[in-house]
Design a protein around this motif. Structure first.
Motif, short mmCIF file in Angstrom:
data_model
loop_
_atom_site.label_atom_id
_atom_site.label_comp_id
_atom_site.label_asym_id
_atom_site.label_seq_id
_atom_site.Cartn_x
_atom_site.Cartn_y
_atom_site.Cartn_z
N VAL A 135 18.25 17.42 42.15
CA VAL A 135 17.92 18.79 42.49
C VAL A 135 18.60 19.88 41.72
CG1 VAL A 135 17.76 19.85 44.79
CG2 VAL A 135 17.91 17.58 44.69
N ALA A 136 17.53 20.68 41.56
CA ALA A 136 17.85 22.18 40.67
C ALA A 136 17.66 22.96 41.83
CB ALA A 136 17.10 22.08 39.29
N LEU A 137 18.46 23.94 41.76
CA LEU A 137 17.95 25.12 42.67
C LEU A 137 18.39 26.45 42.10
CD1 LEU A 137 20.26 23.93 45.78
CD2 LEU A 137 17.90 23.59 45.68
N ASP A 138 17.17 27.40 42.21
CA ASP A 138 17.28 28.67 41.64
C ASP A 138 17.62 29.71 42.84
OD1 ASP A 138 16.55 30.48 39.69
OD2 ASP A 138 14.74 30.87 40.91
N ARG A 139 18.72 30.31 42.40
CA ARG A 139 19.11 31.60 43.22
C ARG A 139 19.13 31.60 44.66
NH1 ARG A 139 15.32 35.37 42.10
NH2 ARG A 139 13.96 33.67 41.72
N VAL A 140 19.40 30.10 45.20
CA VAL A 140 19.70 30.10 46.52
C VAL A 140 20.66 31.02 47.23
CG1 VAL A 140 20.15 28.43 48.52
CG2 VAL A 140 18.91 27.77 46.38
N LEU A 163 22.59 24.14 40.03
CA LEU A 163 22.63 25.45 40.50
C LEU A 163 22.39 26.63 39.48
CD1 LEU A 163 25.75 25.08 42.70
CD2 LEU A 163 23.74 24.65 43.27
N ILE A 164 21.12 27.16 39.54
CA ILE A 164 20.91 28.03 38.36
C ILE A 164 21.06 29.41 38.96
CG2 ILE A 164 18.52 28.45 37.03
CD1 ILE A 164 17.50 25.75 37.86
N GLY A 165 21.38 30.21 37.84
CA GLY A 165 21.43 31.78 38.19
C GLY A 165 22.63 32.01 39.25
N ASP A 166 22.02 33.22 40.05
CA ASP A 166 23.02 33.55 41.11
C ASP A 166 22.86 32.96 42.40
OD1 ASP A 166 24.86 35.51 42.16
OD2 ASP A 166 23.35 37.02 42.68
N THR A 167 23.24 31.66 42.25
CA THR A 167 23.27 30.97 43.51
C THR A 167 24.50 31.03 44.27
OG1 THR A 167 21.56 29.13 42.83
CG2 THR A 167 22.99 28.61 44.38
N VAL A 168 24.33 31.10 45.31
CA VAL A 168 25.41 30.96 46.32
C VAL A 168 26.68 29.93 45.98
CG1 VAL A 168 24.68 29.45 48.23
CG2 VAL A 168 26.30 31.50 48.78
N ASP A 169 27.85 30.46 46.20
CA ASP A 169 29.07 29.70 45.67
C ASP A 169 29.15 28.44 46.49
OD1 ASP A 169 31.41 28.37 44.88
OD2 ASP A 169 32.52 30.20 45.73
N VAL A 189 26.39 21.11 39.18
CA VAL A 189 26.22 21.80 37.92
C VAL A 189 26.03 23.07 38.10
CG1 VAL A 189 24.90 21.78 35.66
CG2 VAL A 189 25.43 19.73 36.79
N ARG A 190 26.81 24.12 37.22
CA ARG A 190 26.35 25.47 37.33
C ARG A 190 25.56 26.07 35.88
NH1 ARG A 190 26.33 29.34 40.97
NH2 ARG A 190 27.99 29.40 42.55
N THR A 191 24.50 26.58 35.91
CA THR A 191 23.92 26.94 34.62
C THR A 191 22.99 28.25 34.88
OG1 THR A 191 22.42 26.05 32.95
CG2 THR A 191 21.97 25.52 35.09
N SER A 192 22.67 29.05 33.88
CA SER A 192 21.76 30.14 33.74
C SER A 192 20.34 29.49 33.77
CB SER A 192 22.28 30.92 32.56
OG SER A 192 21.97 30.26 31.27
N GLU A 193 19.58 30.42 34.00
CA GLU A 193 18.10 30.02 33.89
C GLU A 193 17.56 29.63 32.35
OE1 GLU A 193 13.60 32.24 33.81
OE2 GLU A 193 15.01 32.57 35.72
#
Length: 287
Positions: A135-140, A163-169, A189-193
């Motif tokens: 599952v990839a989540l963008d800026r949740v 977790l993509i971009g400015d997703t909650v901690d 996983v934490r990553t940028s777009e």
């Protein structure tokens, strides 16, 4: 602050610090974990509840500090995890209910809480396998949504959550609570777009995006036989065009009522269980 010795079937295991004051520097440091800045600086976070703490230790998460209420002294499970904490170089604190309430910011706090080291997987370390689902989540933005999605990913047998971009901690207290312990079982996983787009182009999973303009019923997609990444957008804005354009399929969930959309965590759960049904070849339920 005073010390006493814990006793277990294995014998003396080390010092337990007894703390009654909210001004104690150790307690102040633990309370500061409510702030993301402090979590990031220390690489630690707080988890609440005996079961969660036991699960984390069984899954080999590094425990820094175990904190329990005075009334828990002598209880077998608490003594056991206290011994394990000391054996692994952690600190054990016995505190008053007032101190526990201050740490957790709850009137009826759990009797056992702990500080663990955070754990995040690098995107480049992800090795995709056929019939697995990420599952990839963008800026949740909502910690409850993120925690529920992590819990659902665990229940569905997903490979992990990106977790993509400015997703909650994911290690905020609210998110950890909402995962009900699944934070310890699901790789994150934490990553940028930009990094995510480059990675997906290089690794070529089936990228399925949930989109209001989705032209494909999510149930008709052929998920089986390949790694799948379900890409879900921000609660308000959905997927940006940059991510939507990268998807192999844009999916929609048919709806019959007046509601024009689903809660993000619910939509993710619906799509995730369908993808897992295909990948695991579970077929239709027996009559």
């Amino acid at each position: 602050m005073s010390d006493h010795q814990t006793q277990t079937g294995a014998g003396r295991v080390g010092q337990v610090k007894e703390i009654t004051s909210l001004s104690n520097p150790v307690i102040k440091d633990i309370r500061a974990l409510s702030m993301k800045k402090h979590r990031d600086e220390t690489g630690t976070f707080l988890a609440e509840g005996l079961k969660l703490v036991i699960d984390a230790i069984e899954l080999s998460w590094a425990i820094r500090t175990l904190i329990y209420a005075k009334g828990q002294r002598g209880k077998a499970q608490v003594e056991k995890i206290a011994a394990l904490t000391v054996a692994r170089g952690g600190l054990v604190l016995e505190v008053t209910d007032k101190v526990l309430t201050a740490i957790t910011r709850r009137d009826n706090p759990q009797a056992v809480i702990a500080v663990f080291e955070s754990r995040v997987t690098a995107l480049d370390a992800v090795r995709l396998k056929p019939d697995e689902t990420w599952v990839a989540l963008d800026r949740v933005r909502d910690p409850g949504n993120l925690g529920t999605i992590i819990r659902t990913a665990d229940a569905a047998g997903a490979a992990g959550v990106m977790l993509i971009g400015d997703t909650v901690d994911p290690f905020s207290t609210e998110t950890v609570r909402a995962t009900m312990g699944s934070i310890f079982a699901v790789p994150l996983v934490r990553t940028s777009e930009k990094e995510f787009l480059a990675w997906s182009k290089k690794t070529s999973p089936l990228l399925v995006g949930s989109h209001l303009k989705g032209s494909v019923d999510y149930r008709t997609i052929g998920y089986k036989g390949q790694p799948v990444v379900l890409l879900m957008g921000n609660e308000q804005a959905g997927l940006p065009e940059t991510l939507a354009d990268a998807c192999g399929k844009l999916a929609r969930i048919p709806q019959a009522g007046r509601a024009d959309s689903l809660n993000l965590a619910i939509a993710t759960g619906v799509m995730l269980f369908e993808a897992r049904r295909h990948c695991l070849d579970l077929g239709d339920p027996a009559p």
